[in-house]
Design an enzyme around this catalytic site. Structure first.
Site: not given
Lengths: 435, 435
Positions: A10, A207
């Site tokens: 996707a 992150k």
């Protein structure tokens, strides 16, 4: 050879196209290493007709990506759509509901919804893997989850945003100012047209929150990351740091502390002064690097390309190979129910050295005012430099490095100067990275 | 919680004691991450009564380590005895015959017998893991086997011996000569009383042969590593390299080439000149670092402590956690039968730049003789420096860096000068590490 691992993809941007190219180019060796072939069966993206430089005719095209996981010819969904919510999140949820594994490069989604998704994956006994979400092609999630798994991680930190690092190292090399280098980075495609996510530290904070959860067994807590970007840095700060033996790098750093029996989580993204003899001082350009300090391993450094279609695809496919090998594992190293909810650490008592830069009016008494505030707050100055005009009409730069002391003292000194008309802009504080 | 993974430990030197300390100190977090506790049940070593600073009373003592794997209370044997053959090899074989997994830090055994042992492990459907055999605590085996698994590895190289790197970086910092620094390293315990394995490059060659097999899917071939150590280096070489913009590091490097449809394996351990702007130039002291260049990932760097009880124990226990999680995998990333037997690459046609250092008699005509030989062999000189007396009675040092050209030309030039009474010792050739 065993049955192929069947993959739905996707999102067909540069990374998606990179995954297709990689799976095709390295098909034979991947099949040998994984013990079975990787086979892309279905793809989905917004625009079917866009030329992506890869042949999509062999894959089923699906208009509604959210139902990719429900297909009978799909074992695992790769989500490369991006965005913390919206179609990416919907796709992740339906994929687990369908009992399929998910591989994603989506740091925002994992930072915001990682716990929910890990719990859903766990309940469905499928995998949720996101190596590509942190530090591009560097296998640092694996390094922490598995390579360093024997260790109590004492601290994890690193250079987590390639755009910022490119800008900072270019400023360093050329002596040019932030805005100028940013414009060049945008022109070259190293920075987005809207660069806020990168230069304000949000991307690095996403992150960092993921690295912290894996390192400390804590619940992902993006909301508690103390985040500052690089937008206020001047060429003069970099020159000043250089004269003192440091480079400036945007560092994401996390550790824990125990106060009254409660473990607390410290997470901060901020430009730091990094001493020349530290390995992170030599990380230039768009490179990323992560340091994990284990109680037995000592300091481990993982370094490589932090972005780009090839490196990111490399990380995505490494996750697919793990799944093909049957290695599912807990997404955050321990089961979701065992992840600890850690309150945010209070930073005031943390000890460290700081760089403080003031832009001040060029008139008598200003230096006395600043140094008095520092004295009153108990900040001890190691070195101080006042430079002539820094290019701004009438403004002079005063920068200093403090001796080690509590961060609260620096905060207090800044507070004492708040509202002073001697300052032409708020002071800039950066911490020094200790060894 | 699931049943514990029961461990027998063979060899109780510093690393063995480190493993015990680690398993005890981090027991709770290891159990959470592994999904089950690690439990040491039996231990064996030569001397039962030696004080190792750890309490062995909870573990069964076994005099004959070779039968450890046959015990009912053992799921996996950890071999920390060392030596390529002898008891370590006997133990490995009996362990697989008993259907148990083996974890080892024994690079010599894996370099010499890795194929046989991997085949035995595969046949018994058990694990053979040796993260600790290469680069101490750095999870580089995992990084290559899994983290970089999607990539064709184009080249793997690194600093694989901490003793050599300590000696070289100390020579660099102090300007002292090899023998002097070696003696200090021995006094401090950084080098063995018999340092030959380290300083002659054998230890690095063991590790390189393991990295190469995993990187290229080739059969482990320690015998074909072209190995040189650091014993001939002089302080003057290091000073000369520095003046040219390089540091000297002992680099193990491997890649492959295809000649007439046959893949060939190139493996070399040799001191190299490493440019200041290469990450390996900043690897100092006993640190190790490995670079893998993947066709999609680009350059990945793994860095950390290359030896020591804590880091090595960290790698051993990471392997145990993998086994506890049920992750066995192929020891060399692909099944043994699929590992390719690659003939040794011929090095002559390889292109590169070289540093050549001559020690010559101090008399007229010597430089003409050398430069004529280089010309006749087709070696093009980029820079040449003749220094005054280098401390040796009557000898003068002439060092040069060549332009890029075939290695065979340099070899030929050296051959042309063979036997010349102008040379007071054989020339020293070191290659330059390209970016």
């Amino acid at each position: 050879m065993a049955e192929p691992l069947r993959i739905a993809l996707a999102g067909l941007g540069t990374v998606g196209a990179g995954v297709i190219r990689l799976v095709e180019a390295n098909a034979a060796l991947i099949a040998r290493r994984a013990g079975r072939p990787l086979q892309i069966t279905a793809v989905s993206a917004r625009d079917r007709n866009k030329d992506r430089g890869v042949d999509l005719s062999r894959y089923a095209w699906v208009d509604d990506m959210v139902i990719l996981g429900e297909r009978d010819d799909v074992d695992v969904v790769v989500e490369l759509v991006g965005g913390s919510d919206g179609p990416a999140l919907a796709l992740a949820r339906t994929t687990f509901e369908a009992g399929k594994s998910l591989v994603t490069a989506n740091k925002a989604m994992i930072a915001h919804h990682g716990l929910e998704l890990a719990a859903k994956a766990e309940a469905a006994k499928v995998g949720l893997k996101f190596e590509a979400a942190v530090a591009g092609g560097i296998p640092v999630i694996k390094g922490l989850r598995e390579g360093a798994a024997a260790n109590e991680i004492e601290r994890v930190y690193g250079i987590l945003n390639g755009t910022c690092n490119f800008i900072l190292s270019t400023m360093e090399d050329t002596g040019r100012d932030f805005g100028d280098v940013l414009a060049e980075a945008q022109a070259k495609g190293y920075a987005e047209a809207d660069p806020a996510f990168d230069i304000e530290g949000t991307d690095a904070a996403h992150k960092l929150s993921i690295l912290a959860a894996i390192s400390f067994g804590s619940q992902v807590d993006f909301g508690s990351v103390d985040t500052a970007g690089i937008t206020r840095l001047r060429a003069a700060d970099i020159a000043q740091a250089d004269a003192l033996g440091y480079v400036i790098r945007l560092i994401g750093m996390a550790d824990t502390e125990t106060v009254d029996g409660t473990n607390r989580l410290f997470q901060r993204v901020q430009p730091h002064l990094v001493p020349f003899d530290h390995p992170l001082a030599h990380v230039d350009g768009a490179t990323n690097a992560v340091v994990a300090e284990g109680n037995f391993s000592g300091r481990l450094l993982f370094q490589g390309a932090g972005a780009g279609d090839g490196p990111t695809a490399s990380a995505v496919v490494a996750d697919l190979i793990d799944l093909a090998r049957g290695e599912i594992g807990a997404p955050f190293s321990v089961p979701v129910a065992e992840l600890e909810a850690m309150p945010r650490a209070e930073t005031g008592h943390r000890l460290g050295r700081s760089y403080i830069r003031f832009m001040v009016a060029d008139r008598p008494g200003v230096l006395a005012e600043i140094t008095a505030a520092l004295r009153d707050a108990g900040v001890s100055i190691e070195s101080l430099i006042q430079k002539g005009r820094a290019g701004d009409a009438g403004a002079v730069m005063v920068s200093m490095v403090t001796h080690e002391g509590p961060e609260s003292a620096v905060t207090e000194a800044i507070r004492l100067l708040d509202g002073s008309d001697s300052l032409t802009e708020p002071p800039l504080v950066m911490h020094l990275l200790g060894n």
